[in-house]
Design an enzyme around this catalytic site. Structure first.
Site, mmCIF file in Angstrom:
data_model
loop_
_atom_site.group_PDB
_atom_site.id
_atom_site.type_symbol
_atom_site.label_atom_id
_atom_site.label_comp_id
_atom_site.label_asym_id
_atom_site.label_seq_id
_atom_site.Cartn_x
_atom_site.Cartn_y
_atom_site.Cartn_z
ATOM 1 N N ASP A 129 -42.599 -5.154 4.279
ATOM 2 C CA ASP A 129 -41.310 -4.757 4.815
ATOM 3 C C ASP A 129 -41.314 -4.887 6.416
ATOM 4 O O ASP A 129 -40.871 -4.034 7.002
ATOM 5 C CB ASP A 129 -40.885 -3.576 4.103
ATOM 6 C CG ASP A 129 -39.593 -3.122 4.657
ATOM 7 O OD1 ASP A 129 -38.702 -3.955 4.945
ATOM 8 O OD2 ASP A 129 -39.083 -2.055 4.238
ATOM 9 N N LEU A 184 -47.304 9.947 14.839
ATOM 10 C CA LEU A 184 -47.563 8.848 15.920
ATOM 11 C C LEU A 184 -46.858 9.234 17.082
ATOM 12 O O LEU A 184 -45.693 9.768 17.239
ATOM 13 C CB LEU A 184 -47.174 7.486 15.447
ATOM 14 C CG LEU A 184 -47.626 7.208 13.803
ATOM 15 C CD1 LEU A 184 -46.909 5.944 13.635
ATOM 16 C CD2 LEU A 184 -48.984 6.903 14.250
#
Length: 292
Positions: free
Chosen positions: A201, A100
């Site tokens: 999460d 990313l």
């Protein structure tokens, strides 16, 4: 570091996934959290990301993370790194992901993030749970299916962790009894709601602004649960703008009384952190439980 045998395995896995011969030129260590070693690998087809850990200690962690990322991708809501493969070499487990690239946030970043999360939460299934246990951090996360959120939350989340904390002598008998008392009240606390696809999460360390200026989430602990769990998690450690909550409420309004349920939803991640890190999490748990 990445040895020659693992490097060959990674090259093969990438080549099979991308249908082009991949050569790894360099592996650079990057920050990857408390459990895994992480590397940015440079190849003839650009950069990729690999996480590694002890395959004996966490034999199926990356298989579960791979499946969780695919589950999130199927919702076509929030962007995630594309999972490219996982495996095990010489006792080392690995997970290969798209690398990313960070970028500047678009002006409507928080609104888009919230609306996308709401769209993900509308993905449902008949039961709360998931198709087997996975992980949150380095702890096993149990996902036995139940039709009731209250039963699921009690038997798959709160009770297993408080008993583990008691066995490790980091929670006392009174706290165990308080959790058991709360669990008996859960059916009257949570209004009925369909199971929602959760990241599981969702804190500020598990998202970033991608190259297109939109959010990208990673490191999921996926299951189908009550959507207030994701939202309560976002409030634990800061990093989320107020606009996010207004935009979510406008896109997918929460049931009345959600403010009073934030602490209850935060008990699970707080117990996870108590087991993993100790410290002040005990006091935070105690404070929430005192109301019940």
């Amino acid at each position: 570091m990445i040895d020659e045998i693992l490097q060959k395995q990674l090259s093969t896995a990438l080549s099979e996934q991308l249908k082009v011969k991949i050569h790894i030129n360099e592996a650079k260590s990057v920050h990857g959290g408390d459990i895994n070693k992480s590397f940015r690998i440079a190849t003839n087809e650009g950069y990729f990301f690999v996480k590694m850990n002890d395959g004996a200690r966490f034999p199926d962690m990356f298989a579960q993370e791979y499946a969780g990322l695919l589950e999130l991708q199927s919702a076509r809501a929030l962007d995630t790194p594309k999972p490219l493969g996982y495996g095990r070499v010489n006792g080392q487990a690995y997970l290969l992901l798209e690398f990313l690239t960070k970028g500047p946030a678009l002006s409507g970043f928080w609104d888009d993030f919230a609306v996308s999360l709401a769209r993900q939460h509308k993905v449902t299934q008949p039961h709360f749970g998931y198709n087997g246990p996975n992980y949150i951090g380095s702890l096993k996360q149990y996902n036995t299916p139940y039709s009731s959120w209250a039963v699921f939350y009690a038997f798959n989340r709160l009770l297993p962790l408080i008993r583990m904390a008691y066995d490790q002598q980091i929670a006392d008998k009174q706290m165990v009894q308080q959790v058991e008392t709360l669990c008996r009240q859960l059916p009257h606390i949570f209004p009925p709601e369909a199971p929602a696809l959760l990241h599981g999460d969702l804190w500020s360390g598990n998202f970033m602004v991608g190259s297109k200026g939109k959010v990208c989430v990673f490191d999921p602990a996926v299951y189908y649960g009550h959507r207030e769990m994701d939202l309560a998690m976002t409030r634990l450690f800061g990093g989320f703008d107020t606009r996010f909550y207004y935009a979510y409420q406008a896109a997918y309004p929460l049931s009345s009384g959600w403010q009073q349920r934030i602490g209850i939803c935060q008990l699970y991640p707080l117990m996870v952190h108590l087991l993993l890190f100790g410290g002040n999490y005990y006091n935070s748990i105690r404070e929430i439980l005192q109301s019940y």
